[in-house]
Design a protein around this motif. Structure first.
Motif, PDB file in Angstrom:
ATOM      1  N   PRO A  82       0.716  -1.194   0.099  1.00  0.00           N
ATOM      2  CA  PRO A  82       0.101   0.056   0.069  1.00  0.00           C
ATOM      3  C   PRO A  82       1.030   1.331  -0.080  1.00  0.00           C
ATOM      4  N   LEU A  83       2.074   1.514   0.598  1.00  0.00           N
ATOM      5  CA  LEU A  83       2.881   2.478   0.679  1.00  0.00           C
ATOM      6  C   LEU A  83       3.426   2.525  -0.390  1.00  0.00           C
ATOM      7  N   ILE A  84       3.947   1.629  -1.171  1.00  0.00           N
ATOM      8  CA  ILE A  84       4.560   1.871  -2.720  1.00  0.00           C
ATOM      9  C   ILE A  84       3.500   2.410  -3.646  1.00  0.00           C
ATOM     10  N   ILE A  85       2.038   1.857  -3.449  1.00  0.00           N
ATOM     11  CA  ILE A  85       1.072   2.359  -4.296  1.00  0.00           C
ATOM     12  C   ILE A  85       0.804   3.827  -4.013  1.00  0.00           C
ATOM     13  N   PHE A  86       0.920   4.239  -2.807  1.00  0.00           N
ATOM     14  CA  PHE A  86       0.634   5.766  -2.298  1.00  0.00           C
ATOM     15  C   PHE A  86       1.837   6.574  -2.898  1.00  0.00           C
ATOM     16  N   MET A  87       2.974   6.038  -2.960  1.00  0.00           N
ATOM     17  CA  MET A  87       4.006   6.636  -3.752  1.00  0.00           C
ATOM     18  C   MET A  87       3.748   6.989  -5.146  1.00  0.00           C
ATOM     19  N   GLY A  88       3.295   5.927  -5.755  1.00  0.00           N
ATOM     20  CA  GLY A  88       2.957   5.978  -7.143  1.00  0.00           C
ATOM     21  C   GLY A  88       1.804   7.047  -7.457  1.00  0.00           C
ATOM     22  N   VAL A  89       0.971   6.859  -6.508  1.00  0.00           N
ATOM     23  CA  VAL A  89      -0.227   7.905  -6.805  1.00  0.00           C
ATOM     24  C   VAL A  89       0.049   9.345  -6.524  1.00  0.00           C
ATOM     25  N   GLY A  90       1.082   9.574  -5.480  1.00  0.00           N
ATOM     26  CA  GLY A  90       1.658  10.926  -5.463  1.00  0.00           C
ATOM     27  C   GLY A  90       2.505  11.128  -6.723  1.00  0.00           C
ATOM     28  N   ALA A  91       2.979  10.374  -7.382  1.00  0.00           N
ATOM     29  CA  ALA A  91       3.906  10.872  -8.592  1.00  0.00           C
ATOM     30  C   ALA A  91       2.959  11.182  -9.686  1.00  0.00           C
ATOM     31  N   MET A  92       1.733  10.646  -9.685  1.00  0.00           N
ATOM     32  CA  MET A  92       0.828  10.832 -10.580  1.00  0.00           C
ATOM     33  C   MET A  92      -0.062  12.074 -10.346  1.00  0.00           C
ATOM     34  N   THR A  93       0.013  12.747  -9.122  1.00  0.00           N
ATOM     35  CA  THR A  93      -1.008  13.618  -8.814  1.00  0.00           C
ATOM     36  C   THR A  93      -0.427  15.237  -9.079  1.00  0.00           C
ATOM     37  N   ASP A  94      -1.315  16.037  -9.695  1.00  0.00           N
ATOM     38  CA  ASP A  94      -0.934  17.372  -9.693  1.00  0.00           C
ATOM     39  C   ASP A  94      -1.647  18.085  -8.640  1.00  0.00           C
ATOM     40  N   ARG A 242       7.762  14.157  -8.817  1.00  0.00           N
ATOM     41  CA  ARG A 242       7.062  14.538 -10.174  1.00  0.00           C
ATOM     42  C   ARG A 242       7.367  16.061 -10.350  1.00  0.00           C
ATOM     43  N   GLU A 243       7.253  16.629  -9.173  1.00  0.00           N
ATOM     44  CA  GLU A 243       7.415  18.256  -9.293  1.00  0.00           C
ATOM     45  C   GLU A 243       8.801  18.848  -9.394  1.00  0.00           C
ATOM     46  N   CYS A 244       9.719  18.346  -8.939  1.00  0.00           N
ATOM     47  CA  CYS A 244      11.116  18.728  -8.578  1.00  0.00           C
ATOM     48  C   CYS A 244      11.877  19.052 -10.044  1.00  0.00           C
ATOM     49  N   GLY A 245      11.419  18.218 -10.847  1.00  0.00           N
ATOM     50  CA  GLY A 245      12.113  18.210 -12.523  1.00  0.00           C
ATOM     51  C   GLY A 245      13.310  17.612 -12.711  1.00  0.00           C
ATOM     52  N   VAL A 246      14.080  17.125 -11.418  1.00  0.00           N
ATOM     53  CA  VAL A 246      15.459  16.395 -11.505  1.00  0.00           C
ATOM     54  C   VAL A 246      15.401  15.049 -11.529  1.00  0.00           C
ATOM     55  N   VAL A 247      14.462  14.403 -11.388  1.00  0.00           N
ATOM     56  CA  VAL A 247      14.498  12.952 -11.214  1.00  0.00           C
ATOM     57  C   VAL A 247      13.550  12.334 -12.069  1.00  0.00           C
ATOM     58  N   ASP A 248      13.182  12.749 -13.203  1.00  0.00           N
ATOM     59  CA  ASP A 248      12.104  12.301 -14.257  1.00  0.00           C
ATOM     60  C   ASP A 248      12.258  11.028 -14.162  1.00  0.00           C
ATOM     61  N   ARG A 249      13.410  10.186 -14.346  1.00  0.00           N
ATOM     62  CA  ARG A 249      13.446   8.876 -14.443  1.00  0.00           C
ATOM     63  C   ARG A 249      12.936   8.093 -13.433  1.00  0.00           C
ATOM     64  N   LEU A 250      13.253   8.538 -12.233  1.00  0.00           N
ATOM     65  CA  LEU A 250      12.549   8.147 -10.983  1.00  0.00           C
ATOM     66  C   LEU A 250      11.177   8.106 -10.986  1.00  0.00           C
ATOM     67  N   SER A 251      10.825   9.468 -11.245  1.00  0.00           N
ATOM     68  CA  SER A 251       9.191   9.609 -11.203  1.00  0.00           C
ATOM     69  C   SER A 251       8.566   8.834 -12.245  1.00  0.00           C
ATOM     70  N   SER A 252       8.999   8.395 -13.512  1.00  0.00           N
ATOM     71  CA  SER A 252       8.490   7.657 -14.448  1.00  0.00           C
ATOM     72  C   SER A 252       8.426   6.242 -14.111  1.00  0.00           C
ATOM     73  N   THR A 253       9.415   5.637 -13.345  1.00  0.00           N
ATOM     74  CA  THR A 253       9.425   4.400 -12.942  1.00  0.00           C
ATOM     75  C   THR A 253       8.508   4.218 -11.728  1.00  0.00           C
ATOM     76  N   VAL A 254       8.329   5.338 -10.842  1.00  0.00           N
ATOM     77  CA  VAL A 254       7.207   5.074  -9.834  1.00  0.00           C
ATOM     78  C   VAL A 254       6.015   5.171 -10.414  1.00  0.00           C
ATOM     79  N   GLN A 255       5.474   6.012 -11.387  1.00  0.00           N
ATOM     80  CA  GLN A 255       4.202   6.015 -12.003  1.00  0.00           C
ATOM     81  C   GLN A 255       3.926   4.759 -13.018  1.00  0.00           C
ATOM     82  N   ASN A 256       4.806   4.127 -13.350  1.00  0.00           N
ATOM     83  CA  ASN A 256       4.638   3.182 -14.417  1.00  0.00           C
ATOM     84  C   ASN A 256       4.892   1.891 -13.593  1.00  0.00           C
ATOM     85  N   GLU A 257       6.319   1.346 -14.035  1.00  0.00           N
ATOM     86  CA  GLU A 257       6.915   0.082 -13.738  1.00  0.00           C
ATOM     87  C   GLU A 257       6.252  -0.389 -12.318  1.00  0.00           C
TER      88      GLU A 257
END
Length: 377
Positions: A82-94, A242-257
């Motif tokens: 559930p915590l990993i899911i919450f991290m992913g939801v955070g990365a997808m939230t504006d 998501r918002e910091c703009g310096v870890v796009d690869r991490l953000s993409s991984t969290v949002q997807n894979e």
């Protein structure tokens, strides 16, 4: 002859019990909702398949050492999934809509009223023969009203693991039924004139505001409700990526894979708790009924709060966006937008509804933290 008899006893046909057949049909029902009706398919599909697997006689999927038991104990009982899911939801939230109109935070908070109303409803159900909900059980059941599956699973594993299957099925079923359950409540509580209200365009939100916001939310949680920091902290981490703009690869991984892999195992793990002995009882019916009540109260509370705010606000507020205060993101916001368009084809409420919608995600996490702090000891 003995060898043939032993072979027969090793088959599923010789070992099936009525309850197992019923639960396998329940699993097939979840698969139908996911595949044919497109209701929360990302979780209902693996959950339904997990329900089928766990009820296969002799196979031992959910017994000690079984595949599903490892998934459940390793990822759900520990609270990791559930915590990993919450991290992913955070990365997808504006959070832009909430930052631009912070008053909508009250709508997200109001929609959590269903959680606390249902808490007392669950205790009251103890008057029904066959139902014995403790305060921890009632707290875990009540969180269904937040329409937040990961939070419901997280709290259930902490307070009432034996009820996890029923709570998870109820939470995700009502999330999937948002387009069916919410509109009648929204129409009943608003007038045609209120549904036609057009809201002013939101102001632009700067990058600095979006970066500071998750840090500020985390800091407030640390100060006032540390019990909620596991959920809120992972959510804020994902949003900061998501918002910091310096870890796009991490953000993409969290949002997807990462979130996709975790969702598969989370669904299978929850499905493993849908065994006949733990699901087929009168308490399960009580949980499903209370879940519907909780969700309906949450929707109604958000709408009524928006109506109240509209009376005192200089800027008009469409009460429909209050229904998006439940944390079914972004489905509840889309439903609010759709109902608004029915009354006024030029009324686009989606971005306005996203404010209370994302506030509802935080609200359900905070509500879980409050319940955990109060009854989790």
């Amino acid at each position: 002859m003995d060898s043939m008899y032993k072979l027969w006893l090793s088959t599923g046909l010789a070992n099936f019990e009525t309850g197992q057949v019923i639960m396998m049909l329940v699993g097939c029902g979840l698969l139908y909702l996911a595949i044919a009706r497109n209701f929360e398919p990302l979780l209902l599909l693996p959950m339904g398949f997990g329900a089928i697997l766990t009820n296969i006689p002799v196979a031992g999927f959910s017994e000690a050492g079984g595949f599903l038991s490892y998934i459940y104990h390793g990822g759900i009982e520990t609270g990791i999934f559930p915590l990993i899911i919450f991290m992913g939801v955070g990365a997808m939230t504006d959070f832009g809509a909430l930052i631009a109109n912070p008053k909508t935070l009250f709508l997200g908070a109001a929609a959590q009223a269903g959680i606390f109303a249902t808490l007392f409803g669950a205790i009251a159900l103890n008057a029904v023969p066959g139902i014995e909900f403790t305060l921890k059980d009632a707290s875990a059941i009540a969180i269904i009203g937040g329409a937040d599956g990961p939070t419901a699973i997280f709290l259930a594993t902490k307070l009432a693991p034996e009820l996890l299957g029923a709570i998870a099925v109820a939470a995700y079923s009502y999330m999937a039924l948002v387009p069916i359950i919410q509109p009648p409540i929204m129409r009943a509580l608003t007038t045609e004139a209120e549904r036609k209200i057009e809201m002013a365009q939101l102001r632009p939100v700067t990058k600095v505001e979006k970066v500071v916001f998750p840090l500020a939310v985390l800091l407030m949680t640390i100060f006032f409700l540390p019990a909620a920091t596991p959920l809120v902290g992972m959510f804020c981490l994902g949003n900061l990526m998501r918002e910091c703009g310096v870890v796009d690869r991490l953000s993409s991984t969290v949002q997807n894979e990462l979130i996709n892999i975790t969702t598969i195992f989370l669904g299978l793990g929850v499905g493993s708790k849908l065994s006949a002995e733990s699901f087929l009882n009168v308490e399960t019916l009580g949980i499903l009924g209370l879940g519907a009540v909780a969700f309906s109260i949450g929707t109604a509370s958000g709408v009524l709060m928006a109506k109240l705010m509209n009376k005192f606000s200089k800027v008009p507020i469409n009460p429909l966006i209050g229904a998006a205060g439940v944390s079914a993101v972004p489905m509840a916001a889309r439903v609010a937008n759709k109902v608004g368009l029915e009354s006024n084809p030029h009324n686009f409420l989606l971005m306005h509804a996203m404010g209370p919608n994302v506030a509802g995600v935080l609200g359900s996490a905070v509500a879980a933290g409050i319940l955990l702090a109060l009854v989790g000891v």
